[in-house]
Design a protein around this motif. Structure first.
Motif, PDB file in Angstrom:
ATOM      1  N   LEU A   7      59.863 -25.243  -1.909  1.00  0.00           N
ATOM      2  CA  LEU A   7      58.904 -26.012  -2.682  1.00  0.00           C
ATOM      3  C   LEU A   7      58.227 -25.131  -3.732  1.00  0.00           C
ATOM      4  O   LEU A   7      57.900 -23.970  -3.477  1.00  0.00           O
ATOM      5  N   ALA A   8      58.057 -25.686  -4.913  1.00  0.00           N
ATOM      6  CA  ALA A   8      57.432 -24.921  -6.009  1.00  0.00           C
ATOM      7  C   ALA A   8      55.986 -24.612  -5.660  1.00  0.00           C
ATOM      8  O   ALA A   8      55.271 -25.448  -5.110  1.00  0.00           O
ATOM      9  N   GLU A   9      55.608 -23.389  -5.943  1.00  0.00           N
ATOM     10  CA  GLU A   9      54.226 -22.984  -5.686  1.00  0.00           C
ATOM     11  C   GLU A   9      53.290 -23.692  -6.646  1.00  0.00           C
ATOM     12  O   GLU A   9      53.558 -23.804  -7.823  1.00  0.00           O
ATOM     13  N   VAL A  10      52.199 -24.190  -6.105  1.00  0.00           N
ATOM     14  CA  VAL A  10      51.189 -24.817  -6.958  1.00  0.00           C
ATOM     15  C   VAL A  10      50.380 -23.718  -7.634  1.00  0.00           C
ATOM     16  O   VAL A  10      49.768 -22.888  -6.980  1.00  0.00           O
ATOM     17  N   LYS A  11      50.422 -23.722  -8.957  1.00  0.00           N
ATOM     18  CA  LYS A  11      49.722 -22.670  -9.698  1.00  0.00           C
ATOM     19  C   LYS A  11      48.292 -23.100  -9.973  1.00  0.00           C
ATOM     20  O   LYS A  11      48.051 -24.165 -10.519  1.00  0.00           O
ATOM     21  N   VAL A  12      47.362 -22.283  -9.563  1.00  0.00           N
ATOM     22  CA  VAL A  12      45.952 -22.565  -9.807  1.00  0.00           C
ATOM     23  C   VAL A  12      45.522 -21.809 -11.057  1.00  0.00           C
ATOM     24  O   VAL A  12      45.690 -20.596 -11.150  1.00  0.00           O
ATOM     25  N   THR A  13      45.020 -22.531 -12.019  1.00  0.00           N
ATOM     26  CA  THR A  13      44.556 -21.891 -13.251  1.00  0.00           C
ATOM     27  C   THR A  13      43.029 -21.823 -13.242  1.00  0.00           C
ATOM     28  O   THR A  13      42.358 -22.706 -12.721  1.00  0.00           O
ATOM     29  N   HIS A  14      42.522 -20.736 -13.807  1.00  0.00           N
ATOM     30  CA  HIS A  14      41.077 -20.531 -13.862  1.00  0.00           C
ATOM     31  C   HIS A  14      40.634 -20.359 -15.301  1.00  0.00           C
ATOM     32  O   HIS A  14      41.428 -20.033 -16.191  1.00  0.00           O
ATOM     33  N   ARG A  15      39.371 -20.563 -15.520  1.00  0.00           N
ATOM     34  CA  ARG A  15      38.797 -20.351 -16.844  1.00  0.00           C
ATOM     35  C   ARG A  15      38.741 -18.860 -17.147  1.00  0.00           C
ATOM     36  O   ARG A  15      38.809 -18.017 -16.245  1.00  0.00           O
ATOM     37  N   SER A  16      38.598 -18.538 -18.421  1.00  0.00           N
ATOM     38  CA  SER A  16      38.394 -17.153 -18.830  1.00  0.00           C
ATOM     39  C   SER A  16      37.249 -17.113 -19.831  1.00  0.00           C
ATOM     40  O   SER A  16      36.823 -18.150 -20.348  1.00  0.00           O
ATOM     41  N   ALA A  17      36.756 -15.935 -20.094  1.00  0.00           N
ATOM     42  CA  ALA A  17      35.603 -15.822 -20.988  1.00  0.00           C
ATOM     43  C   ALA A  17      35.488 -14.395 -21.513  1.00  0.00           C
ATOM     44  O   ALA A  17      36.129 -13.464 -21.009  1.00  0.00           O
ATOM     45  N   PHE A  18      34.681 -14.240 -22.532  1.00  0.00           N
ATOM     46  CA  PHE A  18      34.249 -12.938 -23.022  1.00  0.00           C
ATOM     47  C   PHE A  18      32.876 -12.649 -22.425  1.00  0.00           C
ATOM     48  O   PHE A  18      32.243 -13.535 -21.857  1.00  0.00           O
ATOM     49  N   GLY A  19      32.423 -11.411 -22.573  1.00  0.00           N
ATOM     50  CA  GLY A  19      31.070 -11.174 -22.106  1.00  0.00           C
ATOM     51  C   GLY A  19      30.707  -9.730 -21.864  1.00  0.00           C
ATOM     52  O   GLY A  19      31.405  -8.801 -22.298  1.00  0.00           O
ATOM     53  N   GLN A  20      29.593  -9.557 -21.148  1.00  0.00           N
ATOM     54  CA  GLN A  20      29.009  -8.241 -20.920  1.00  0.00           C
ATOM     55  C   GLN A  20      28.636  -8.057 -19.449  1.00  0.00           C
ATOM     56  O   GLN A  20      28.243  -9.018 -18.778  1.00  0.00           O
ATOM     57  N   LEU A  21      28.762  -6.830 -18.999  1.00  0.00           N
ATOM     58  CA  LEU A  21      28.206  -6.408 -17.718  1.00  0.00           C
ATOM     59  C   LEU A  21      27.031  -5.494 -18.049  1.00  0.00           C
ATOM     60  O   LEU A  21      27.215  -4.399 -18.585  1.00  0.00           O
ATOM     61  N   VAL A  22      25.829  -5.942 -17.757  1.00  0.00           N
ATOM     62  CA  VAL A  22      24.618  -5.197 -18.128  1.00  0.00           C
ATOM     63  C   VAL A  22      24.191  -4.334 -16.943  1.00  0.00           C
ATOM     64  O   VAL A  22      23.858  -4.854 -15.880  1.00  0.00           O
ATOM     65  N   THR A  23      24.217  -3.028 -17.131  1.00  0.00           N
ATOM     66  CA  THR A  23      23.841  -2.085 -16.076  1.00  0.00           C
ATOM     67  C   THR A  23      22.718  -1.183 -16.568  1.00  0.00           C
ATOM     68  O   THR A  23      22.387  -1.156 -17.756  1.00  0.00           O
ATOM     69  N   GLY A  24      22.163  -0.424 -15.644  1.00  0.00           N
ATOM     70  CA  GLY A  24      21.098   0.511 -15.996  1.00  0.00           C
ATOM     71  C   GLY A  24      20.152   0.697 -14.826  1.00  0.00           C
ATOM     72  O   GLY A  24      20.079  -0.154 -13.933  1.00  0.00           O
ATOM     73  N   PRO A  25      19.428   1.795 -14.800  1.00  0.00           N
ATOM     74  CA  PRO A  25      18.486   2.061 -13.706  1.00  0.00           C
ATOM     75  C   PRO A  25      17.301   1.111 -13.755  1.00  0.00           C
ATOM     76  O   PRO A  25      17.106   0.384 -14.740  1.00  0.00           O
ATOM     77  N   PRO A  26      16.476   1.093 -12.702  1.00  0.00           N
ATOM     78  CA  PRO A  26      15.296   0.210 -12.693  1.00  0.00           C
ATOM     79  C   PRO A  26      14.379   0.490 -13.891  1.00  0.00           C
ATOM     80  O   PRO A  26      14.170   1.643 -14.262  1.00  0.00           O
ATOM     81  N   GLY A  27      13.878  -0.567 -14.482  1.00  0.00           N
ATOM     82  CA  GLY A  27      12.948  -0.411 -15.597  1.00  0.00           C
ATOM     83  C   GLY A  27      13.597  -0.183 -16.944  1.00  0.00           C
ATOM     84  O   GLY A  27      12.898   0.041 -17.938  1.00  0.00           O
ATOM     85  N   ALA A  28      14.921  -0.242 -17.001  1.00  0.00           N
ATOM     86  CA  ALA A  28      15.610   0.016 -18.269  1.00  0.00           C
ATOM     87  C   ALA A  28      15.527  -1.170 -19.222  1.00  0.00           C
ATOM     88  O   ALA A  28      15.826  -1.042 -20.410  1.00  0.00           O
ATOM     89  N   GLY A  29      15.137  -2.343 -18.710  1.00  0.00           N
ATOM     90  CA  GLY A  29      15.013  -3.514 -19.573  1.00  0.00           C
ATOM     91  C   GLY A  29      16.218  -4.439 -19.534  1.00  0.00           C
ATOM     92  O   GLY A  29      16.473  -5.166 -20.495  1.00  0.00           O
ATOM     93  N   LYS A  30      16.946  -4.459 -18.410  1.00  0.00           N
ATOM     94  CA  LYS A  30      18.164  -5.271 -18.317  1.00  0.00           C
ATOM     95  C   LYS A  30      17.854  -6.770 -18.418  1.00  0.00           C
ATOM     96  O   LYS A  30      18.476  -7.494 -19.196  1.00  0.00           O
ATOM     97  N   SER A  31      16.899  -7.230 -17.622  1.00  0.00           N
ATOM     98  CA  SER A  31      16.576  -8.662 -17.636  1.00  0.00           C
ATOM     99  C   SER A  31      15.940  -9.067 -18.965  1.00  0.00           C
ATOM    100  O   SER A  31      16.193 -10.160 -19.476  1.00  0.00           O
ATOM    101  N   THR A  32      15.125  -8.191 -19.537  1.00  0.00           N
ATOM    102  CA  THR A  32      14.528  -8.466 -20.847  1.00  0.00           C
ATOM    103  C   THR A  32      15.621  -8.577 -21.908  1.00  0.00           C
ATOM    104  O   THR A  32      15.579  -9.463 -22.774  1.00  0.00           O
TER     105      THR A  32
END
Length: 348
Positions: A7-32
């Motif tokens: 039986l043919a495998e059912v292919k599950v497709t997912h969305r894709s996107a661009f973006g950023q991973l925001v990192t930094g120590p505490p108080g660096a202003g990530k959430s701001t």
């Protein structure tokens, strides 16, 4: 009759996107930064979704599309397993990695109508182990990358740290470790640059710190400090390590400054390839104003002047900050008067 294996495998497709991973120590202003970025890109008509990965924050200051606290929260883990905040934080991120399908399902839901051009920003906790030597966050981002998520790391460090030699070297080492650990497109940023003038005069021009020039000049300063002098050999070894890699440099950021935000967005868009999206697929509502804003942003990205001259940054935020601030206030007042005049005119 065909067997199950045929039986043919059912292919599950997912969305894709661009973006950023925001990192930094505490108080660096990530959430701001995430909050400011959301407002900035929304004004330009770009779809943006912010994902909060800090299990200690149930109500971030921005509009949150996905919150890890929907899956697990820090306080519950601390109580259930009798863990401190650091251990509980690691547990939560490991739990997210194990439950990656939950994250993927939620991402598919919020990106459903973005036609593959959605923009996601991951706001991470300030615990440095998560992006320096613990693999769970890295594994999550790698799995997203295999699903055609084109992400870049934006690593924030408080600009205040450049005023102290030992702190600056620590920040540089931390940024270098994050680059080596995450293994993804990466930009280091000195945040809160607009507050730098309040900390006194810098011993070197701003370019010395943004370009991470010869750090051996800071060794003499370290040797003159009673607490750091006894670690002279270690300090020298750390400086040589940074110089040998030659990877670390910094952009600057003032979240409330439109030009500063634009420069960083341009740079990240080049790193992720977002600049190559056709304009007519970004905007689907036919709003001429949004299309003009988008055209202006992405047209300017293609120019060779992506990076602000650090001398201009120094002029604006250090050397002549008061004069620039006064000029901006006058411009805002003039703009406000013009808007009042326009609103007072009768409609035709």
């Amino acid at each position: 009759m065909a067997s199950i294996d045929d039986l043919a495998e059912v292919k599950v497709t997912h969305r894709s996107a661009f973006g950023q991973l925001v990192t930094g120590p505490p108080g660096a202003g990530k959430s701001t930064y995430c909050n400011g970025l959301q407002q900035f890109l929304t004004a330009l008509g770009r779809p943006i979704h912010i994902i909060n990965l800090d299990p200690a924050v149930s109500n971030p200051p921005y509009e949150c599309s996905i919150n890890i606290t929907e899956l697990i929260d820090l306080e519950s883990v601390m109580k259930e397993f009798n863990l401190g905040p650091n251990g509980a934080m690691l547990y939560c991120i490991e739990y997210l990695e194990i439950n990656f399908d939950w994250l993927l399902t939620r991402l598919d839901e919020i990106l459903e109508h973005d036609n593959g051009n959605g923009y996601v920003v991951f706001d991470t906790p300030g615990q440095v182990e998560l992006w320096t030597n613990h693999d769970s966050l890295k594994n999550v981002i790698e799995r997203l990358g295999k699903l055609d998520y084109r992400l870049a790391a934006v690593h924030l460090s408080d600009a205040h740290y450049i005023t102290d030699a030992s702190k600056f070297i620590s920040v540089v080492l931390l940024a270098l470790r994050a680059m080596l650990q995450m293994e993804m497109p990466h930009v280091n940023v000195l945040s809160k640059i607009d507050l730098l003038s309040t900390y006194g005069e810098l011993p070197f021009d701003l370019s010395y710190y943004t370009e991470v020039q010869d750090l051996s000049y800071l060794l003499a300063k370290l040797d003159s400090e009673p607490r750091a002098a006894k670690f002279g050999k270690l300090n020298k070894a750390m400086v040589e390590l940074v110089d040998d890699f030659g990877l670390v440099g910094f952009e600057t950021l003032a979240v409330e400054d439109k030009s500063s935000m634009m420069t960083l967005v341009r740079l990240v868009d080049k790193m992720t390839g977002y600049i190559f999206i056709p304009h007519n697929t970004i905007e689907g509502d036919g709003d001429d104003t949004n299309q003009i804003n988008t055209q202006a942003l992405f047209g300017s990205i293609m120019s060779s002047t992506t990076k602000n001259d650090v001398r201009d940054v120094q002029e604006r935020w250090l050397d002549n900050k008061d004069a620039y601030d006064e000029y901006e206030r006058e411009q805002w007042a003039h703009e406000w008067e013009e808007r009042k005049k326009q609103s007072a005119q009768p409609e035709q």
